[in-house]
Write a protein that holds these residues in place. Structure first.
Motif, mmCIF file in Angstrom:
data_model
loop_
_atom_site.group_PDB
_atom_site.id
_atom_site.type_symbol
_atom_site.label_atom_id
_atom_site.label_comp_id
_atom_site.label_asym_id
_atom_site.label_seq_id
_atom_site.Cartn_x
_atom_site.Cartn_y
_atom_site.Cartn_z
ATOM 1 N N ILE A 170 32.219 18.875 55.212
ATOM 2 C CA ILE A 170 33.160 19.439 55.889
ATOM 3 C C ILE A 170 33.513 20.979 55.353
ATOM 4 O O ILE A 170 34.057 21.046 53.410
ATOM 5 N N LEU A 171 33.003 22.151 55.922
ATOM 6 C CA LEU A 171 33.804 23.423 54.382
ATOM 7 C C LEU A 171 35.168 24.226 55.700
ATOM 8 O O LEU A 171 35.165 24.830 56.786
ATOM 9 N N ILE A 172 35.856 23.857 54.300
ATOM 10 C CA ILE A 172 37.744 24.685 55.287
ATOM 11 C C ILE A 172 37.170 25.767 54.353
ATOM 12 O O ILE A 172 36.829 26.085 52.963
ATOM 13 N N GLY A 173 37.431 26.617 54.865
ATOM 14 C CA GLY A 173 36.978 28.392 54.582
ATOM 15 C C GLY A 173 38.340 28.436 54.486
ATOM 16 O O GLY A 173 39.285 29.036 55.438
ATOM 17 N N MET A 174 39.345 29.289 53.035
ATOM 18 C CA MET A 174 40.681 30.032 53.046
ATOM 19 C C MET A 174 40.629 30.890 52.239
ATOM 20 O O MET A 174 39.242 31.392 51.821
ATOM 21 N N SER A 175 41.382 31.859 51.986
ATOM 22 C CA SER A 175 41.519 32.478 50.605
ATOM 23 C C SER A 175 43.053 32.098 50.189
ATOM 24 O O SER A 175 43.875 32.494 50.922
ATOM 25 N N ASN A 176 43.386 33.047 49.050
ATOM 26 C CA ASN A 176 44.828 32.433 48.691
ATOM 27 C C ASN A 176 45.546 33.618 48.704
ATOM 28 O O ASN A 176 45.807 34.422 47.638
ATOM 29 N N THR A 177 46.132 34.209 49.975
ATOM 30 C CA THR A 177 46.637 35.639 50.114
ATOM 31 C C THR A 177 48.167 34.293 50.172
ATOM 32 O O THR A 177 47.792 33.581 51.645
ATOM 33 N N GLY A 178 48.987 34.669 50.097
ATOM 34 C CA GLY A 178 50.454 33.363 49.746
ATOM 35 C C GLY A 178 49.475 32.326 49.385
ATOM 36 O O GLY A 178 48.693 32.311 49.021
ATOM 37 N N GLY A 179 50.621 31.358 49.725
ATOM 38 C CA GLY A 179 50.510 30.299 49.655
ATOM 39 C C GLY A 179 49.739 29.050 50.191
ATOM 40 O O GLY A 179 49.229 27.908 49.977
ATOM 41 N N GLY A 180 50.187 29.839 51.061
ATOM 42 C CA GLY A 180 50.385 28.510 52.780
ATOM 43 C C GLY A 180 49.025 28.116 52.719
ATOM 44 O O GLY A 180 48.862 26.928 53.547
ATOM 45 N N HIS A 181 47.702 29.201 53.046
ATOM 46 C CA HIS A 181 46.641 28.795 53.375
ATOM 47 C C HIS A 181 45.886 27.670 51.975
ATOM 48 O O HIS A 181 45.121 26.308 53.192
ATOM 49 N N LYS A 182 45.765 27.491 51.022
ATOM 50 C CA LYS A 182 44.986 26.802 50.274
ATOM 51 C C LYS A 182 46.535 25.547 50.905
ATOM 52 O O LYS A 182 45.391 24.233 50.042
ATOM 53 N N ALA A 183 47.841 25.367 50.530
ATOM 54 C CA ALA A 183 48.430 24.247 51.013
ATOM 55 C C ALA A 183 47.903 23.446 51.825
ATOM 56 O O ALA A 183 47.473 21.950 52.019
ATOM 57 N N SER A 184 48.159 24.168 52.720
ATOM 58 C CA SER A 184 46.982 23.567 54.306
ATOM 59 C C SER A 184 45.870 23.054 54.574
ATOM 60 O O SER A 184 45.274 21.560 54.804
ATOM 61 N N ALA A 185 44.562 23.309 53.767
ATOM 62 C CA ALA A 185 43.658 23.363 53.532
ATOM 63 C C ALA A 185 43.932 21.491 52.794
ATOM 64 O O ALA A 185 42.700 21.093 53.130
ATOM 65 N N GLU A 186 44.608 21.998 51.461
ATOM 66 C CA GLU A 186 44.549 20.903 49.990
ATOM 67 C C GLU A 186 46.035 19.469 51.704
ATOM 68 O O GLU A 186 44.547 18.345 51.166
ATOM 69 N N ALA A 187 46.200 19.652 52.426
ATOM 70 C CA ALA A 187 46.325 18.732 52.849
ATOM 71 C C ALA A 187 45.772 18.064 54.261
ATOM 72 O O ALA A 187 45.949 17.064 54.807
#
Ligand code: UDP
Length: 412
Positions: free
Chosen positions: A8-25
Motif C-alpha cells: 500500500i502506497l500512502i502519498g503525503m506531503s509535509n505541508t504542516g504536520g497533520g498529513h504525515k501524522a495521519s499517514a503514520e496513524a
C-alpha cells in the motif's frame, strides 16, 4: 514471503504536520490489526518524485501559510473546479513521470492519498496505466485529513473511495461531484495510542511530574508551536497565579521553549510544565482539565477523544476556519483570540465559576467525549485492507479506465 504481501502506497506531503501524522496513524493501525500482511510505504510524492519547481511545493506552503493574505489568495484562486482541474492537468504533464516512477518502484495494490494535491494526477496516471495494461486494476482512496472547510482538490470523482471525517466534508464531496456510494464517514485517523486505556488521572499526573490536585490546562499550537502562546502564559500567570498548573507543548518551536523556561517560577506563579515536541500528547491530554489550541484538525479530534473542553485561540486561514463553528455548534468549547480574555475564560472554567458554570464545563467534556472517534483509524484501515484485496469496477481508476465514449462499461 515479501512478494506475497500486499503493498500500500500512502502519498503525503509535509505541508504542516497533520498529513504525515495521519499517514503514520494509518500505518500503525495496519500493523496492529494485520501484523505483516500489508506492507505500507509512506512517500512524499511531491518532494521525492517530482522535478523542480514542483518539488518545492512543501516549502512554498510553509512560506505561504505564514502570510494570511498570500495563503487565502492561493487557496481561493485554486478552489473552483474550473480552475484546478485544468491547472492540475497541465501540472500532470510535468510530474506524471515521477508518479510513474513511484508506481514502478512500489508496485502498489492500493494507492492512498492523505493530501489535497494528490488525487487528480495519480488517478490520471493510474487510469492510463490500467487502460494500457501496464498496471492491473488498482483502487485509489483519499483519506481527508482536514476536518470541515477544506480545499476542493481533495475530491476527485474518479477516486474509488473517499474517507471524510464529518458531515460537512461529506456534503462538500457531494457538491464536487462525488457519489454517496464513494464516501465513507468514520472520523479522522488518529494514532492508536488515543484509543488505548490510560492509567487513572492521579497516577498519570504523578508519572508526568504534575501536581496532583491543582487544576491543569494544556496549551498547544500544533506541531510548530504557533500562536500567542507566551502572552497566554503571561495572562494565565497574572489571573490564576499558583492556583493552577499550565502545560505548554511548544512542538518544534525551540525559541518559545527557551523563553518559557526562563520565566519566574515559585509562589504566586502558575506551575509551568514546558515541553518540546512530545510523542505522548495523549497522556498530557488525559492528565489535564482543558486545552487551549489553534483550530488544528488533529489536535481538535484528539482533544475530543480525550473528553477535553477546547478553547480555540486562532486558526490557519481557510482550511481551519470551519473548525471554529464546529466546536461552538457542538458546544464543546469556546473561541477567543485575546490572551487576557482567554485567561478569564479558563479561570471561569477551572476556578471562579459558580455551580452552573461548573456543570456546563463538565457537560462540555462529556459532549466532547461523545463526539470523539477513537475507533475511526481502525475502521478506515479495515476498509483500506478490503480495497487492497479487491479492485472495485464501479468507482475508481479501474472504472475510469473502462470508460468507453463517456459511458461506464460494466458499472450499474
Ligand atoms: N503533536 C505532537 N507532539 C507535539 C506537538 C504536536 O504529537 O509536541 C501532534 C498533535 O498531537 C497533532 C499534530 O501534531 O496530532 C498537529 O496537528 P494539527 O492538525 O492540530 O495541526 P498542524 O500542526 O498540522 O497545523
Amino acid at each position: 514471503k515479501d512478494e506475497d504481501r500486499k503493498r500500500i502506497l500512502i502519498g503525503m506531503s509535509n505541508t504542516g504536520g497533520g498529513h504525515k501524522a495521519s499517514a503514520e496513524a494509518i500505518q500503525a493501525a495496519f500493523q496492529e490489526r494485520y501484523g505483516n500482511k500489508y506492507e505500507i510505504f509512506i512517500v512524499d510524492l511531491w518532494k521525492e518524485h517530482t522535478p523542480p519547481p514542483f518539488n518545492a511545493m512543501p516549502d512554498t506552503y510553509s512560506f505561504l501559510v505564514k502570510n494570511a493574505f498570500l495563503w487565502r489568495f492561493t487557496y481561493e484562486v485554486t478552489n473552483p473546479k474550473l480552475i484546478h482541474v485544468p491547472y492540475l492537468s497541465t501540472v500532470a504533464n510535468f510530474v506524471s513521470r515521477g508518479v510513474n516512477e513511484a508506481l514502478d518502484k512500489y508496485r502498489p495494490h492500493l494507492v492512498v492519498s492523505v493530501h489535497p494535491l494528490m488525487q487528480h494526477i495519480p488517478i490520471r496516471v493510474m487510469t492510463d496505466r490500467i487502460r494500457s495494461g501496464t498496471m492491473s486494476p488498482t483502487n485509489f482512496a483519499t483519506v481527508v485529513t482536514d476536518f470541515t472547510t477544506c480545499h476542493n482538490t481533495w475530491f476527485c470523482p474518479d477516486a474509488t473511495r473517499c474517507f471524510v471525517p464529518t458531515e460537512f466534508c461529506r456534503q462538500l464531496a457531494i457538491s464536487n461531484g462525488m457519489a454517496p456510494g464513494q464516501l465513507v464517514m468514520h472520523g479522522l485517523p488518529i494514532r492508536p495510542s488515543f484509543s488505548r486505556p490510560l492509567p487513572a488521572r492521579p497516577a498519570l499526573r504523578r508519572s508526568l511530574g504534575m501536581a496532583a490536585s491543582l487544576p491543569a490546562v494544556l496549551l498547544v499550537g500544533g506541531g510548530e508551536g504557533m500562536g500567542a502562546l507566551e502572552d497566554t502564559v503571561e495572562q494565565l500567570d497574572k489571573r490564576l497565579g499558583d492556583k493552577c498548573q499550565v502545560v505548554v507543548i511548544c512542538g518544534r518551536n525551540r525559541r518559545l521553549q527557551e523563553r518559557l523556561r526562563a520565566r519566574p517560577q515559585g509562589p504566586g506563579h502558575v506551575v509551568l510544565h514546558v515541553c518540546g515536541f512530545v510523542d505522548n500528547i495523549h497522556e498530557w491530554m488525559g492528565a489535564c482539565d482543558a486545552i487551549i489550541t489553534k483550530a488544528g484538525p488533529g489536535t481538535i479530534a484528539e482533544a475530543l477523544i480525550s473528553g477535553l473542553p477546547i478553547l480555540l485561540n486562532g486558526n490557519v486561514p481557510c482550511q481551519e476556519e470551519g473548525n471554529i463553528p464546529y466546536v461552538l455548534e457542538n458546544r464543546v468549547g469556546a473561541f477567543e483570540t485575546r490572551p487576557d480574555r482567554i485567561a478569564a475564560i479558563i479561570s471561569s472554567w477551572l476556578l471562579e465559576g459558580g455551580e452552573e458554570q461548573r456543570a456546563e464545563f463538565a457537560a462540555m467534556g462529556k459532549r466532547a467525549k461523545a463526539l470523539g472517534r477513537p475507533k475511526a483509524v481502525y475502521q478506515i484501515v479495515d476498509d483500506l485492507a478490503a480495497l487492497a484485496d479487491e479492485p472495485d469496477f464501479q468507482f475508481g481508476p479501474a472504472a475510469a479506465a473502462a470508460l468507453v465514449g463517456g459511458q461506464r462499461s460494466g458499472a450499474p
